[in-house]
Scaffold this motif. Structure first.
Motif, PDB file in Angstrom:
ATOM      1  N   ILE A  40     -18.336  23.998  36.922  1.00 47.06           N
ATOM      2  CA  ILE A  40     -19.080  22.984  36.170  1.00 47.06           C
ATOM      3  C   ILE A  40     -18.386  21.635  36.271  1.00 47.06           C
ATOM      4  CG2 ILE A  40     -19.790  22.266  33.845  1.00 47.06           C
ATOM      5  CD1 ILE A  40     -20.250  25.234  33.210  1.00 47.06           C
ATOM      6  N   ILE A  41     -17.048  21.646  36.129  1.00 46.21           N
ATOM      7  CA  ILE A  41     -16.285  20.401  36.237  1.00 46.21           C
ATOM      8  C   ILE A  41     -16.488  19.770  37.608  1.00 46.21           C
ATOM      9  CG2 ILE A  41     -13.961  19.420  36.331  1.00 46.21           C
ATOM     10  CD1 ILE A  41     -14.896  19.892  33.533  1.00 46.21           C
ATOM     11  N   SER A  42     -16.368  20.599  38.661  1.00 40.20           N
ATOM     12  CA  SER A  42     -16.544  20.077  40.022  1.00 40.20           C
ATOM     13  C   SER A  42     -17.946  19.536  40.215  1.00 40.20           C
ATOM     14  CB  SER A  42     -16.255  21.183  41.052  1.00 40.20           C
ATOM     15  OG  SER A  42     -14.941  21.661  40.924  1.00 40.20           O
ATOM     16  N   SER A  43     -18.942  20.288  39.714  1.00 42.02           N
ATOM     17  CA  SER A  43     -20.329  19.835  39.857  1.00 42.02           C
ATOM     18  C   SER A  43     -20.559  18.528  39.116  1.00 42.02           C
ATOM     19  CB  SER A  43     -21.271  20.925  39.334  1.00 42.02           C
ATOM     20  OG  SER A  43     -22.605  20.494  39.370  1.00 42.02           O
ATOM     21  N   LEU A  44     -19.960  18.419  37.913  1.00 41.90           N
ATOM     22  CA  LEU A  44     -20.116  17.173  37.157  1.00 41.90           C
ATOM     23  C   LEU A  44     -19.473  15.996  37.877  1.00 41.90           C
ATOM     24  CD1 LEU A  44     -19.589  18.207  33.430  1.00 41.90           C
ATOM     25  CD2 LEU A  44     -21.652  17.301  34.479  1.00 41.90           C
TER      26      LEU A  44
ATOM     27  N   GLU B 259     -19.059  17.559  25.442  1.00 44.01           N
ATOM     28  CA  GLU B 259     -18.583  18.175  24.206  1.00 44.01           C
ATOM     29  C   GLU B 259     -18.502  19.689  24.344  1.00 44.01           C
ATOM     30  OE1 GLU B 259     -21.163  16.888  21.152  1.00 44.01           O
ATOM     31  OE2 GLU B 259     -20.460  14.803  21.138  1.00 44.01           O
ATOM     32  N   PHE B 260     -19.521  20.272  25.015  1.00 45.84           N
ATOM     33  CA  PHE B 260     -19.507  21.714  25.236  1.00 45.84           C
ATOM     34  C   PHE B 260     -18.315  22.120  26.095  1.00 45.84           C
ATOM     35  CE2 PHE B 260     -20.670  25.152  28.205  1.00 45.84           C
ATOM     36  CZ  PHE B 260     -20.791  26.205  27.313  1.00 45.84           C
ATOM     37  N   LEU B 261     -18.065  21.324  27.138  1.00 40.83           N
ATOM     38  CA  LEU B 261     -16.954  21.650  28.029  1.00 40.83           C
ATOM     39  C   LEU B 261     -15.611  21.479  27.325  1.00 40.83           C
ATOM     40  CD1 LEU B 261     -18.164  20.077  31.399  1.00 40.83           C
ATOM     41  CD2 LEU B 261     -18.099  22.481  30.761  1.00 40.83           C
ATOM     42  N   VAL B 262     -15.547  20.449  26.465  1.00 46.09           N
ATOM     43  CA  VAL B 262     -14.298  20.260  25.714  1.00 46.09           C
ATOM     44  C   VAL B 262     -14.042  21.460  24.813  1.00 46.09           C
ATOM     45  CG1 VAL B 262     -13.212  18.889  23.900  1.00 46.09           C
ATOM     46  CG2 VAL B 262     -14.333  17.749  25.811  1.00 46.09           C
ATOM     47  N   LYS B 263     -15.114  21.903  24.111  1.00 46.89           N
ATOM     48  CA  LYS B 263     -14.964  23.071  23.242  1.00 46.89           C
ATOM     49  C   LYS B 263     -14.592  24.302  24.060  1.00 46.89           C
ATOM     50  CE  LYS B 263     -18.237  21.463  19.740  1.00 46.89           C
ATOM     51  NZ  LYS B 263     -19.545  21.701  19.085  1.00 46.89           N
ATOM     52  N   LYS B 264     -15.253  24.438  25.230  1.00 44.25           N
ATOM     53  CA  LYS B 264     -14.954  25.588  26.072  1.00 44.25           C
ATOM     54  C   LYS B 264     -13.547  25.493  26.632  1.00 44.25           C
ATOM     55  CE  LYS B 264     -17.508  28.719  28.899  1.00 44.25           C
ATOM     56  NZ  LYS B 264     -18.863  29.085  29.302  1.00 44.25           N
TER      57      LYS B 264
ATOM     58  N   GLU C 165     -13.748  34.790  34.731  1.00 43.00           N
ATOM     59  CA  GLU C 165     -15.115  34.370  35.056  1.00 43.00           C
ATOM     60  C   GLU C 165     -15.461  33.080  34.316  1.00 43.00           C
ATOM     61  OE1 GLU C 165     -19.709  36.061  34.829  1.00 43.00           O
ATOM     62  OE2 GLU C 165     -18.008  37.341  34.277  1.00 43.00           O
ATOM     63  N   ASN C 166     -15.062  33.005  33.027  1.00 44.21           N
ATOM     64  CA  ASN C 166     -15.309  31.779  32.272  1.00 44.21           C
ATOM     65  C   ASN C 166     -14.561  30.604  32.872  1.00 44.21           C
ATOM     66  OD1 ASN C 166     -16.989  33.086  30.506  1.00 44.21           O
ATOM     67  ND2 ASN C 166     -15.399  33.479  28.973  1.00 44.21           N
ATOM     68  N   ALA C 167     -13.315  30.887  33.278  1.00 44.77           N
ATOM     69  CA  ALA C 167     -12.512  29.814  33.879  1.00 44.77           C
ATOM     70  C   ALA C 167     -13.125  29.334  35.189  1.00 44.77           C
ATOM     71  CB  ALA C 167     -11.082  30.302  34.109  1.00 44.77           C
ATOM     72  N   HIS C 168     -13.580  30.289  36.026  1.00 47.81           N
ATOM     73  CA  HIS C 168     -14.227  29.905  37.290  1.00 47.81           C
ATOM     74  C   HIS C 168     -15.486  29.098  37.021  1.00 47.81           C
ATOM     75  CE1 HIS C 168     -11.762  31.768  40.330  1.00 47.81           C
ATOM     76  NE2 HIS C 168     -11.723  32.927  39.658  1.00 47.81           N
ATOM     77  N   ASN C 169     -16.275  29.556  36.047  1.00 52.50           N
ATOM     78  CA  ASN C 169     -17.481  28.802  35.699  1.00 52.50           C
ATOM     79  C   ASN C 169     -17.136  27.411  35.204  1.00 52.50           C
ATOM     80  OD1 ASN C 169     -19.117  30.964  36.360  1.00 52.50           O
ATOM     81  ND2 ASN C 169     -19.151  31.767  34.260  1.00 52.50           N
TER      82      ASN C 169
ATOM     83  N   TYR D   9     -10.931  21.242  55.223  1.00 56.70           N
ATOM     84  CA  TYR D   9      -9.969  21.132  54.134  1.00 56.70           C
ATOM     85  C   TYR D   9     -10.057  22.379  53.268  1.00 56.70           C
ATOM     86  CZ  TYR D   9     -13.188  20.185  50.246  1.00 56.70           C
ATOM     87  OH  TYR D   9     -14.137  20.281  49.261  1.00 56.70           O
ATOM     88  N   PHE D  10      -8.941  22.619  52.518  1.00 58.52           N
ATOM     89  CA  PHE D  10      -8.844  23.788  51.648  1.00 58.52           C
ATOM     90  C   PHE D  10      -9.012  23.368  50.202  1.00 58.52           C
ATOM     91  CE2 PHE D  10      -6.359  24.982  55.367  1.00 58.52           C
ATOM     92  CZ  PHE D  10      -6.833  26.257  55.633  1.00 58.52           C
ATOM     93  N   ARG D  11      -9.637  24.279  49.430  1.00 54.90           N
ATOM     94  CA  ARG D  11      -9.686  24.136  47.977  1.00 54.90           C
ATOM     95  C   ARG D  11      -9.216  25.459  47.394  1.00 54.90           C
ATOM     96  NH1 ARG D  11     -13.610  25.228  43.994  1.00 54.90           N
ATOM     97  NH2 ARG D  11     -13.393  23.919  42.115  1.00 54.90           N
ATOM     98  N   VAL D  12      -8.162  25.376  46.596  1.00 53.15           N
ATOM     99  CA  VAL D  12      -7.531  26.582  46.071  1.00 53.15           C
ATOM    100  C   VAL D  12      -7.595  26.536  44.549  1.00 53.15           C
ATOM    101  CG1 VAL D  12      -5.454  27.997  46.004  1.00 53.15           C
ATOM    102  CG2 VAL D  12      -5.974  26.647  48.041  1.00 53.15           C
ATOM    103  N   VAL D  13      -8.134  27.610  43.939  1.00 55.97           N
ATOM    104  CA  VAL D  13      -8.213  27.744  42.482  1.00 55.97           C
ATOM    105  C   VAL D  13      -7.510  29.042  42.099  1.00 55.97           C
ATOM    106  CG1 VAL D  13      -9.717  27.946  40.484  1.00 55.97           C
ATOM    107  CG2 VAL D  13     -10.409  26.511  42.417  1.00 55.97           C
ATOM    108  N   GLY D  14      -6.578  28.934  41.151  1.00 64.51           N
ATOM    109  CA  GLY D  14      -5.824  30.140  40.820  1.00 64.51           C
ATOM    110  C   GLY D  14      -5.345  30.188  39.393  1.00 64.51           C
TER     111      GLY D  14
END
Length: 835
Positions: A544-548, A278-283, A536-540, A388-393
């Motif tokens: 969090i999504i990846s960790s979950l 729920e927190f992530l959805v709100k965020k 920074e919020n987006a990276h966090n 392998y590569f992981r790209v976030v942008g």
């Protein structure tokens, strides 16, 4: 006794002809004869091997027959071997009495009747064979019991391990049937609902939580063999009245007879997980709003799956529909301007094998045909071990900014002619980078003085070290191409304040001197800081999504392993439990065997005495047909008694009646059970008081199993009485067991009460648990009452216990009363269905 069961007969006579006659007489009896003419040799032989029978002459040189019999009785191997005396001299009564006193079982005078002697010998040989077979079976039973004890020890270890596995789990584990009767719960379940395990098992789940049953009902109805597993989740109140979000996995299991109807439910507390979601959805919603305000969108791509994940802002920027997510990458590349597509693909196809941050610009053609200018900023993460590569942008639409720059380029030269009163920083540098002019606003903004400008300070001295090379390149490009200079830079003032600015500059050709770059400096510090916060919020958010995701995968794997382990342990436990049940049955049969030997010996003794009496009268020629008929009838009565008892024991121990369901009279079942052990108990001073209901009462079920229940409960009562006798100083107390049958409130009652040692109040809650026993180690399996309760529950009954230590124990068994006609019809339907 050894493994060879061929009977051996010792023949002792000092006359060779008598020995030859006896050997010839016994030739057809399948025996091994040992002929000895010396008493001393016979006594030595009796010390070395076991004999089934000894035939001794009385009158012999050296030791006579009476003395030899005494020595045979003292030997370890033949202390109970039957001895028959054959004599032609010692015919008086005193000699006959002396023969019996020395240990003989018979005293025969010569000349004897060969047929009578042979019959007597065959009787003792048959008794020997039976004794040998019984001894062999006892040895096999002992070996079996030893294996069972080892198996019991292993099973207890496995059971402890299994219980530890189940009890240590934080998941709520529950087994129940279609009637929502609880079969098993673990401690986590009990703690959650605030109940005790021994008070829950065999109870209705509705008594624990009505809301849980309501949640299960819809799911349980849909489960079948083709679809044995289902999942559901919902809010459940715990013992502290706190609402917890529980995720349930419900599996259909097979019953003991193959019928469907048992369920295993595993519940996991996912309240925290729900709150995080729920927190992530709100965020995520906040991030989407921020992206929309900033006209930007986020995306993620990895080389393993080659899948591009994008936010809602990407669809808006590149003007593609959200329903086309399967072809997102192709659609994005299709939108890129043809001149920019090849460089963009080249960069993504040759990503650096290191962690780097990259900035790109490209153009796209919008749906209305106009150009859009897109700024891409992304971070490359290279995982060397997995290659392998992981790209976030982020992609941002900078079309408005680009149009402002182009308009500014057209009007910049005119704009730069304005005075210092304009609220922007105006600067001028030569192509060595030194400041030649800075208005008052600029001096205040950069924190420098005119003396510093006159001293030859360079604008690049204010730019951070990482961006100075980029400034030099733009300055050189402006000097070479005579184009507009536009760049975004980070400045550090002498007071160590960080400023984010956009520098604009155009080429100025003064009347005298070298060309210079003149421009304005726009302060974008506030906007950049806001963007950095968003990034920074987006990276966090992405982390969090990846960790979950990774945590969820690990939890799924752990749950699968745990599920497989629990199922394997439960199967192994069920197999071991069946073995212990068989051991418990063997112990029950062992108790019956003791009673059976006692019951059979009595009629056999009577038959033997009758036969001896008949033979005695025949030898005295004092026998009549009427006398023979009377004795034969007595023999037949004893034989019928043996047959009846053996038949009753056979029915009791029959394994072919396991699934037989019928309508039977409870009173008759109680009598059948008492017939097995009644005389044994009376002979040992235990009075059985039988109070049967005056009318016939019927129940539906397996009558042989009910007899087993009654015998086991009576055995427990007898053992309780025996223990009380051993502990009591006064042995004069009368011991009794009362058996009552009755009908009360629509239920059949069978009550067994004894005045034995009683049960410790601390143990009353555990006596029906598997493997629980108060007996010494190695005695009993701890499964007797557990199996008894299982048999009673299968017949839709229940068992209750009352006890007072050192005074009494009362076991009450209740069954629903069966309507004779209705139940008979149902039994017939079951039989027809099976056929």
């Amino acid at each position: 006794m050894g493994g060879d069961c061929t009977p051996k007969i010792l023949l002792v006579d000092d006359t060779k002809e008598n020995l030859m006659l006896l050997r010839a007489l016994l030739k057809g009896s399948n025996v091994e004869t040992f002929c000895v003419r010396s008493s001393e040799e016979a006594a030595s032989m009796a010390e070395q091997q076991e004999f089934a029978l000894c035939l001794l002459d009385v009158q012999m040189p050296g030791l006579d027959g009476f003395e030899l019999a005494g020595k045979i009785r003292l030997s370890a191997l033949n202390h109970s071997t039957p001895i028959i005396f054959l004599t032609a001299i010692h015919l008086d009564t005193l000699s006959e009495f002396k023969g019996y006193e020395s240990g003989a079982v018979d005293y025969i005078r010569k000349p004897y009747n060969s047929a009578i002697l042979l019959n007597k010998v065959n009787i003792f040989l048959e008794l020997y064979r039976q004794k040998a077979e019984l001894a062999q079976k006892n040895r096999e039973l002992e070996r079996s019991l030893q294996r069972q004890r080892k198996l019991e020890s292993s099973l207890r270890s496995c059971a402890s391990s299994y219980e530890a596995i189940v009890e240590d789990q934080t998941e709520l584990i529950l087994r129940f049937d279609r009637e929502y009767s609880i079969l098993f719960v673990n401690q986590a379940f009990c703690r959650f609902f605030g109940v005790f395990s021994n008070g829950v098992v065999s109870e209705d789940l509705r008594n624990v939580s009505e809301s849980l049953v309501q949640q299960f009902e819809n799911v349980v109805q849909l489960l079948h063999q083709e679809n044995p597993v289902s999942r559901m989740e919902g809010i459940q109140l715990n013992a502290e009245e706190e609402g917890k979000w529980i995720e349930w996995t419900i599996r259909l299991e097979e019953g003991n007879s193959g019928e469907e109807g048992l369920f295993l439910a595993v519940g996991r507390d996912v309240t925290e997980k729900k709150q995080v979601k729920e927190f992530l959805v709100k965020k995520g919603i906040m991030l989407q709003r921020a992206e929309k305000l900033a006209n930007m969108g986020s995306w993620e791509w990895d080389s393993r799956s080659d899948k591009l994940s994008v936010s809602e802002g990407i669809y808006s920027i590149y003007e593609i529909e959200e329903g086309q997510t399967d072809r997102t990458l192709d659609l994005l590349l299709g939108k890129v301007h043809a001149d920019d597509r090849e460089p963009l693909e080249r960069i993504f196809n040759h990503l650096p094998k290191e962690n780097r941050k990259i900035n790109l610009y490209h153009r796209i053609i919008s749906n209305n045909g106009t150009l859009k200018y897109i700024h891409i900023e992304f971070t490359v993460e290279y995982h060397e071990q997995e290659d392998y590569f992981r790209v976030v942008g982020f992609s941002q639409d900078i079309s408005d900014y680009k149009r402002i720059v182009m308009a500014l380029k057209e009007n910049l030269n005119q704009f730069l002619q304005l005075t210092n009163s304009l609220p922007q920083t105006i600067y001028e540098v030569d192509f060595n980078g030194k400041l030649t002019y800075l208005n008052q606003i600029g001096c205040s903004f950069l924190g420098c003085t005119y003396d510093m400008i006159r001293g030859g300070i360079a604008l690049r001295d204010f730019i951070v070290a990482e961006e100075r090379e980029y400034w030099d390149q733009l300055l050189e490009q402006l000097h070479r191409d005579k184009d507009l200079l536009v760049g975004e830079f980070t400045l550090i003032t002498p007071n160590q304040e960080i400023r984010y600015v956009i520098l604009y500059a155009a080429l100025v050709m003064p009347n005298k001197g070298e060309p210079r770059a003149r421009g304005i400096l726009l302060d974008i510090t506030k906007r950049v800081k806001e963007e950095k916060i968003l990034q920074e919020n987006a990276h966090n958010y992405m982390r969090i999504i990846s960790s979950l995701k990774e945590t969820e995968e690990e939890i799924s794997k752990d749950n699968l392993k745990l599920k497989q382990r629990v199922e394997k342990e439960m199967q192994h436990n069920e197999f071991q439990q069946q073995l212990l049940i068989q051991k418990s049955k063997l112990e029950s049969l062992g108790k019956l065997a003791t009673s059976m030997v006692h019951e059979i010996n009595q009629p056999l003794t009577g038959i033997s005495m009758i036969m001896d009496n008949i033979l005695l009268r025949m030898s005295m020629n004092k026998i009549s047909e009427e006398y023979l008929r009377e004795k034969c009838m007595q023999v037949f009565d004893d034989i019928d008694r043996i047959k009846k008892y053996i038949q009753q024991v056979g029915l009791f121990s029959s394994t072919q009646k396991e699934e037989q369901i019928e309508l039977f009279n409870v009173n008759q079942g109680v009598r059948n059970a008492l017939n097995l052990i009644e005389k044994q108990y009376k002979n040992r001073g235990v009075q059985l008081k039988l109070e049967l209901c005056s009318e016939s009462i019927f129940v539906s079920g397996n009558r042989y199993k009910l007899e087993q229940v009654i015998v086991d409960l009576l055995s427990n009562a007898y053992e309780s009485i025996q223990e009380k006798r051993e502990n009591a100083k006064n042995q004069r107390n009368r011991s009794w067991i009362r058996i009552i049958t009755d009908v009360r409130q629509g239920e059949v009652l069978i009550r067994i009460r004894d005045n034995g040692i009683g049960i410790d109040p601390e143990n009353l809650n555990y006596i029906f648990e598997p493997f629980f026993t108060t007996k010494n180690s190695g005695i009993g399996t701890g499964l007797g009452l557990y199996i008894t309760r299982g048999i009673i529950q299968k017949m839709r009954g229940r068992i209750e216990v009352r006890s007072r230590q050192k005074e009494f124990t009362e076991m009450s068994v209740y069954f629903p009363v069966a309507n004779e006609k209705v139940e008979t019809d149902q039994v017939e339907k079951q039989k027809f269905g099976k056929i």
